[in-house]
Motif scaffolding. Structure first.
Motif, short mmCIF file in Angstrom:
data_model
loop_
_atom_site.label_atom_id
_atom_site.label_comp_id
_atom_site.label_asym_id
_atom_site.label_seq_id
_atom_site.Cartn_x
_atom_site.Cartn_y
_atom_site.Cartn_z
N ALA A 50 0.84 -1.20 0.00
CA ALA A 50 0.00 0.00 0.00
C ALA A 50 0.88 1.25 0.00
N SER A 51 0.52 2.22 -0.84
CA SER A 51 1.36 3.39 -1.02
C SER A 51 1.60 4.17 0.27
N GLU A 52 0.61 4.14 1.18
CA GLU A 52 0.78 4.89 2.43
C GLU A 52 1.83 4.26 3.35
N ASN A 53 2.26 3.04 3.04
CA ASN A 53 3.29 2.39 3.85
C ASN A 53 4.70 2.81 3.47
N ILE A 54 4.84 3.50 2.34
CA ILE A 54 6.16 3.93 1.88
C ILE A 54 6.15 5.43 1.70
N ALA A 55 6.93 6.12 2.52
CA ALA A 55 6.90 7.58 2.54
C ALA A 55 7.88 8.21 1.55
N GLY A 56 8.93 7.51 1.19
CA GLY A 56 9.92 8.08 0.29
C GLY A 56 10.96 7.05 -0.07
N LEU A 57 11.79 7.39 -1.06
CA LEU A 57 12.83 6.48 -1.54
C LEU A 57 14.16 7.22 -1.65
N ILE A 58 15.23 6.53 -1.30
CA ILE A 58 16.59 7.03 -1.53
C ILE A 58 17.32 5.95 -2.31
N LEU A 59 17.79 6.31 -3.50
CA LEU A 59 18.46 5.35 -4.37
C LEU A 59 19.95 5.66 -4.38
N ALA A 60 20.75 4.75 -3.84
CA ALA A 60 22.20 4.92 -3.82
C ALA A 60 22.78 4.23 -5.04
N GLY A 61 23.27 5.03 -5.99
CA GLY A 61 23.89 4.48 -7.18
C GLY A 61 23.03 3.50 -7.93
N PRO A 62 21.81 3.87 -8.34
CA PRO A 62 20.95 2.94 -9.08
C PRO A 62 21.56 2.56 -10.42
N PRO A 63 21.06 1.50 -11.06
CA PRO A 63 21.66 1.03 -12.31
C PRO A 63 21.61 2.08 -13.42
N ALA A 64 22.49 1.92 -14.39
CA ALA A 64 22.46 2.79 -15.57
C ALA A 64 21.09 2.73 -16.20
N TRP A 65 20.66 3.85 -16.76
CA TRP A 65 19.31 3.92 -17.34
C TRP A 65 19.12 2.88 -18.44
N SER A 66 20.16 2.63 -19.22
CA SER A 66 20.07 1.64 -20.30
C SER A 66 19.88 0.23 -19.77
N ILE A 67 20.26 0.00 -18.50
CA ILE A 67 20.10 -1.32 -17.88
C ILE A 67 18.73 -1.46 -17.25
N ILE A 68 18.28 -0.43 -16.54
CA ILE A 68 17.01 -0.52 -15.82
C ILE A 68 15.82 -0.48 -16.77
N THR A 69 16.04 -0.10 -18.01
CA THR A 69 14.95 -0.03 -18.99
C THR A 69 15.12 -1.03 -20.13
N GLN A 70 16.05 -1.96 -19.98
CA GLN A 70 16.33 -2.92 -21.06
C GLN A 70 16.24 -4.34 -20.50
N PRO A 71 15.20 -5.11 -20.87
CA PRO A 71 15.07 -6.47 -20.34
C PRO A 71 16.14 -7.40 -20.92
N LYS A 72 16.49 -8.39 -20.13
CA LYS A 72 17.40 -9.44 -20.59
C LYS A 72 16.53 -10.59 -21.11
N PRO A 73 16.82 -11.15 -22.27
CA PRO A 73 15.99 -12.24 -22.81
C PRO A 73 15.84 -13.38 -21.82
N GLU A 74 14.61 -13.85 -21.65
CA GLU A 74 14.34 -14.91 -20.68
C GLU A 74 15.15 -16.16 -20.97
N ARG A 75 15.32 -16.49 -22.24
CA ARG A 75 16.08 -17.68 -22.58
C ARG A 75 17.52 -17.55 -22.10
N GLN A 76 18.08 -16.36 -22.22
CA GLN A 76 19.45 -16.12 -21.77
C GLN A 76 19.54 -16.20 -20.25
N GLN A 77 18.52 -15.68 -19.57
CA GLN A 77 18.50 -15.76 -18.11
C GLN A 77 18.52 -17.22 -17.65
N ARG A 78 17.64 -18.03 -18.24
CA ARG A 78 17.54 -19.42 -17.83
C ARG A 78 18.81 -20.20 -18.15
N TRP A 79 19.42 -19.89 -19.30
CA TRP A 79 20.66 -20.57 -19.69
C TRP A 79 21.77 -20.27 -18.68
#
Length: 305
Positions: free
Chosen positions: A127-156
């Motif tokens: 529930a949104s009221e349970n989380i008041a804010g977020l602090i992200l320490a060094g989050p992933p590169a934008w190209s990584i957080i918005t680019q899925p890894k193929p499921e077949r590659q993950q399983r392999w």
């Protein structure tokens, strides 16, 4: 300065698994905050909730008014380590239980690095009221957080790691020489900051071979999805903190300046702000004072929000 309270290791059961967490109470109870801090540590060889010790001690020693809840993620530290593939939602579900049944007050989540997808999954199931804010320490590169890894590659990759060959690799990766070399090359801004306590922590944390399952799940890329839409739906105030020499560990990412990464996040976040701090990729450990002060400034903003 008042004496710091020792952290207490406590346990709860989620889905039949024992989960460990620490609690650090504020020294000045008369100034108790309406929110608590929930720390989400990074996943890697030997990493656990101990990653946050320096930050927690400095927060508490500086008379922070927030109670700190510092859990071991599934497969890490003193929490159960089943031999399964872990997805971000698997790490997030025990944290949901922790918030709703133990903390029982709104939290400000502080996540390190590529644990940000765990935060995103937690936001989606809490529930949104349970989380008041977020602090992200060094989050992933934008190209990584918005680019899925193929499921077949993950399983392999997972099947490769979940084999005798994977066990041999983990034994190699937990050697002190490898841990020190990797930390210098990929994590810290200054080689001299890769100190004995850091290496001792990683060595001790990787002693249990069962700890490899969470690490291999991370390396297989089960956290790799396109999270752009989820980030755009975050309503809570969010602080993005980047090291001035930040880099990306993933070979799939594109080179980008720290300010550019902050800008990419803040252009998508409805209520985001960012700041560059001294250091590289593990700011709560290598730049503890600057990181702690930035977090305290953000918490003060939240009180006036």
């Amino acid at each position: 300065m008042l004496a710091q309270e020792e952290s207490q290791t406590q346990f709860y059961t989620w889905n039949g698994y024992q989960c460990a967490y620490e609690v650090r109470e504020p020294n000045l109870t008369s100034q108790e905050s309406p929110v608590a801090l929930l720390l989400i540590h990074p996943i890697g060889v030997g990493l656990s909730r101990l990653f946050w010790d320096r930050f927690s001690q400095q927060w508490q020693g500086g008379n922070g008014a927030e109670t700190i809840y510092n859990p071991d993620l599934l497969g890490c530290g003193e929490t159960a380590s089943p031999r399964v593939a872990y997805y971000p939602e698997d790490f997030a579900a025990p944290l949901k239980h922790l918030i709703e049944n133990i903390i029982k007050k709104p939290v400000v989540i502080i996540s390190q690095g590529a644990s940000f997808p765990i935060t995103l999954e937690l936001l989606g199931m809490t529930a949104s009221e349970n989380i008041a804010g977020l602090i992200l320490a060094g989050p992933p590169a934008w190209s990584i957080i918005t680019q899925p890894k193929p499921e077949r590659q993950q399983r392999w990759l997972w099947n490769l790691f979940n084999s005798p060959l994977g066990g041999l690799f983990y034994r190699y990766a937990r050697r002190r020489q490898f841990l020190e070399s990797f930390s210098v090359r990929q994590l810290f801004g200054k080689a001299e900051d890769v100190d004995q306590p850091w290496l001792d922590m990683l060595k001790a944390g990787s002693a249990d071979m069962a700890s490899r399952h969470a690490v291999f799940s991370f390396l297989a890329g089960f956290w790799r999805k396109n999270y752009e839409s989820a980030i755009a739906q975050i309503k809570q105030p969010t602080l993005v903190l980047m090291g001035e020499t930040a880099s990306s560990i993933s070979k799939d990412s594109q080179p980008e300046a720290p300010q550019k990464r902050i800008d990419q996040y803040c252009q998508t976040l409805p209520n985001g702000q960012g700041k560059i701090l001294p250091g590289r990729n593990v700011l709560p450990y290598e730049s503890t004072t600057a990181f702690t002060e930035a977090c305290k400034e953000f918490l003060q903003q939240l009180r006036n929000f």
